[in-house]
Design an enzyme around this catalytic site. Sequence first.
Site, PDB file in Angstrom:
ATOM      1  CD  GLN A   1      14.724  53.188 120.144  1.00  0.00           C
ATOM      2  OE1 GLN A   1      14.310  52.868 121.259  1.00  0.00           O
ATOM      3  NE2 GLN A   1      13.968  53.150 119.074  1.00  0.00           N
TER       4      GLN A   1
ATOM      5  CE1 TYR B   1      15.105  46.816 112.233  1.00  0.00           C
ATOM      6  CE2 TYR B   1      14.394  46.564 109.974  1.00  0.00           C
ATOM      7  CZ  TYR B   1      14.929  46.038 111.118  1.00  0.00           C
ATOM      8  OH  TYR B   1      15.277  44.718 111.146  1.00  0.00           O
ATOM      9  CD  GLU B   2       9.532  49.027 115.792  1.00  0.00           C
ATOM     10  OE1 GLU B   2       9.363  48.469 114.696  1.00  0.00           O
ATOM     11  OE2 GLU B   2       8.603  49.571 116.417  1.00  0.00           O
ATOM     12  N   GLY B   3      12.247  53.272 115.084  1.00  0.00           N
ATOM     13  CA  GLY B   3      12.751  54.430 115.828  1.00  0.00           C
ATOM     14  C   GLY B   3      14.263  54.429 115.748  1.00  0.00           C
TER      15      GLY B   3
END
Lengths: 603, 603
Positions: free
Chosen positions: A446, A439-441
């Site tokens: 990244q 999650y969060e990319g």
Amino acid sequence: MTPYAAPVRDFRFVLEELLEHGSLALPGFEEASPDLVEAVLEEAAKLAGDVWAPLNASGDRQGCTRRHDGSVSVPDGFIEAYQAYAEGGWNGIGVSEARGGQGLPEVVASAVQEMLHGANMALGLCPMLTAGAIEALAHHGSDEQQATYLPKLVDGTWTGTMNLTEPQAGSDLSKVRTRAVPQEDGSYRLFGQKIYITWGEHDAAENILHLVLARTPDAPEGNKGISLFLVPKYLVEADGSLGERNDVTCASIEHKLGIHGSPTCTLSFGENAGAIGYLVGEQGRGLNHMFTMMNEARHKVGVQGIGVAERACQHAFAYALDRVQGKRPAHRGGGECAISDHLDVRRMLLSMRARTDALRALALYCAAQLDVARHADEESDRQAAQARAEVLIPVVKAFSTDQAVEIASLGVQVHGGMGFIEETGAAQLLRDARIAPIYEGTNGIQALDLAGRKLQRDGGRALGGLIDEVEGTARALCAAPGLAPLGEALAAGAADLTAALAVLLEQGSDPERGPDAVQAYATPFLSLAGHVLCAWQMGRSALAATAARQAGSDDPGRPDPFYTTKLASADFALRQWLPVGRAQRAVIEAGMESLVAFEPGAQ
Amino acid sequence: MTPYAAPVRDFRFVLEELLEHGSLALPGFEEASPDLVEAVLEEAAKLAGDVWAPLNASGDRQGCTRRHDGSVSVPDGFIEAYQAYAEGGWNGIGVSEARGGQGLPEVVASAVQEMLHGANMALGLCPMLTAGAIEALAHHGSDEQQATYLPKLVDGTWTGTMNLTEPQAGSDLSKVRTRAVPQEDGSYRLFGQKIYITWGEHDAAENILHLVLARTPDAPEGNKGISLFLVPKYLVEADGSLGERNDVTCASIEHKLGIHGSPTCTLSFGENAGAIGYLVGEQGRGLNHMFTMMNEARHKVGVQGIGVAERACQHAFAYALDRVQGKRPAHRGGGECAISDHLDVRRMLLSMRARTDALRALALYCAAQLDVARHADEESDRQAAQARAEVLIPVVKAFSTDQAVEIASLGVQVHGGMGFIEETGAAQLLRDARIAPIYEGTNGIQALDLAGRKLQRDGGRALGGLIDEVEGTARALCAAPGLAPLGEALAAGAADLTAALAVLLEQGSDPERGPDAVQAYATPFLSLAGHVLCAWQMGRSALAATAARQAGSDDPGRPDPFYTTKLASADFALRQWLPVGRAQRAVIEAGMESLVAFEPGAQ
């Protein structure tokens, strides 16, 4: 599950001996004296260890419950634990005093976050998402929005969520379809469905503020048609009291591998008249507004991974020190011993400890850069630190979380058969940790952020500056008695990273094949950078530990075991962990032909 | 969960093109014609895909149930699926014809095992344990025991278990405390508790034969006091019918991270008058008798890991080929594409595919060595193959299962957010895979078996023979058009393994520090050996694929995608995977000082 003891000593080591109180001396942090920081760390350790940690296993077992009316209850004890956190003022420690927070430096806030996630990651997600909502409103909300919503978010009375993903729009948010229809009074009515909404519905706070990406009518396709909206669960009256229930409901909660105590919701907006929402910032700039806070959110996820890794360490150490099995001939006359004395088990323990310490030091270094970027007097200092932080953040997010999964998996292994039994607790840490690379990319995103946008835009200049620092540390190690092998290892790592960067910049800038090259090399490059930068921090740790001993703070007759462990960890990190990462240079130099030639659909 | 399609084409590639039907031509395998083998593989693929695989997810969700009377029921459908397996004669395919089996070569039996574990690992454990019981009785049982028990074990009417572990006796079985008290009729009465007994109690077969390690009265302490006993759940009358229920009960079943469909039991022996048991083999030689079958059991666990890895591959490929998200500029005019076209995702897919293929080829090569060891005409051939198999088995067990966990974890990652949702199925594969590095001797124990006993006893001679073969393959690659870079990579890997072996032999033979050195280097050494030997198999695969193309079996106008994929996998394995493993040489050369200096208890 073993009790959680927050690693306060190591936080202090990083803040005091590696960062040398650096960012604490910045303008605006006058209140953050070393004594105050120490007190904050000690108090946070108590909250984490005494209140949050005991609920980690029970929260996992019980999970969240959604009732037929769409309401969601969190595990027993979570409401009280969250309230203890909010009432203690912890939600605002990193928020500026002007907005009602304590305005403590990011390095301190990060340490506190690590403790809370180490104690109870599922519960830690609630304030983590609220912090994102605070950032969004603080940067992009109108004065009125800030006045209405910020105080109760900052003090934790209300919580916040981030509504980005839809079934067809995951990594590619340009595909968002949720509609926002303007109303005559200036508000909007939202219609659509959002998935994977962390703490999207729960009973731990009286209101929830949803920040939602949606598309206005006649907006252009793609990113530029997306705006950001604030959609409260309960509408807020002019006097600040709660009004009507908004037209947003929890359609379901997910049955997940881990973080069972964190309700992951599918939210339906506008099943009736439409969910009332308010535009935040500029129309058409919703994705930009989201990205301004994404760097920090990504840093927080990296820190979360470190928290779980630390807990996995403590859990594995406790078991290995207690479990007697077999003999070590070289040990205590060859009698029976704890498994921690078998060097093969000790390798697992030291690998866990060295990596966790290294990840923590890098994440806090990055946090210090964020502090400098916001608070330094000189614009040039601020810009340089910001550039450095932006390069470091994808590394902190992806590398810390990938490593956290490996560390938690090693923690299972240390327990042998017990590790596979859920009651032991080691398996939960692996299950919980496994979300963080997603999650969060995703960690792939990244790596692309690093290898693509962040390195290509400045030709690798900011990373080059970091590599210069790594080389400086390598030279200092080479000159220090007994540390030369570490210096040589670090210098070789720096050379590998420089070489890989050259390949990435050269092939990545090719107008035709550049995008493929960035895709092909992104993940090995991030892994190489993570290993080298973490090794750098452990090299600095070895220098600091040696200096502490020489300064006499460590009695030679009774050496402080903290420094002994730190030196063993540094030796391991540089000479036994870094070589594995260095292999990624060869991976990059092997080129991308096998990836291009491979047709996954034609087997 | 994606349907499971057994990789029959790859099994045939390994058997026909890598092993060149080698062991099928051995004496005793006259029936195993290529046509028959092909038919066996196709039929097993049907059983696995059509009958076992559809129960994998439902079995995980439902799990096993223990009732108050101690009886245990397995998930819905498992009984029928097991019976279809037994009635199809699959339980005896690797058992000699003299004992009522089909006497097929181990390479074929291994392929069948991989399919069954890939389809449903939890169910596959039942016959895997039975196979161990068959081996134990076949090697060490009296004629009468064999006549009474073997036929029904071989045809699958009864199942078997292995009762080794007790709470204080895990990796160190010398600590077994279960007591076996001799009776006047020559039988024994057993008293004690065994834990982690796979399929220790269930309702899928009419009887269960427990093989139990226990200690006779006045037996010496340690290994030499332990004997092996057969304890049937229901006593067997002289006419073969089932008699009284024995005094062994299931006290509890474990709540585990994975393999929920496999009941993991705590068994209580002798809560009343004592469980009636019969000595198997010689008194005091129970551990030896166990170890004779342990090699094979460990090979089977490695194969099990490969089965789960293959399933994870198929699951991830299906999702990545279907999921449209984002654009690849170099692809189809830059339009939207499946995520399998993003090279970063493709890296994950190719890494999964290349590693799974490599592990399979090595495991089947090892199985072929077992066939030669049992069936070759010449004693010297048999001995050489046995020595080679014994070196390979800890690698197959530990390396395959460690890699399987990584492959299953990559499979989760390919799915993004979906991967963390249990309904998707990718997470189950990770949960299931995670046990394999733990049981049947932890992977640390495997590494010690390799680096200690197996390499030290012959001074690395058997492994040296394998390295010679690796070097031969490297030379052949260097001489083949277009494959020279693979040959150079493989040659470098062989040199690393040779160098690491020298360190291990030199330091490992030191009378004082040798045991510590073996412990310190065991895990990195096994990892290095695994990478090099798997890369070797992929080098051989590249040669075979190239040869097939040159022989015209592959139409140049329409190249067979199987070979295209195999060549991409080989390139990836040798040039992007092997370098990571090669780093373990540096890890070993860094020495063991940081491990020795590290005191886990003094932080």
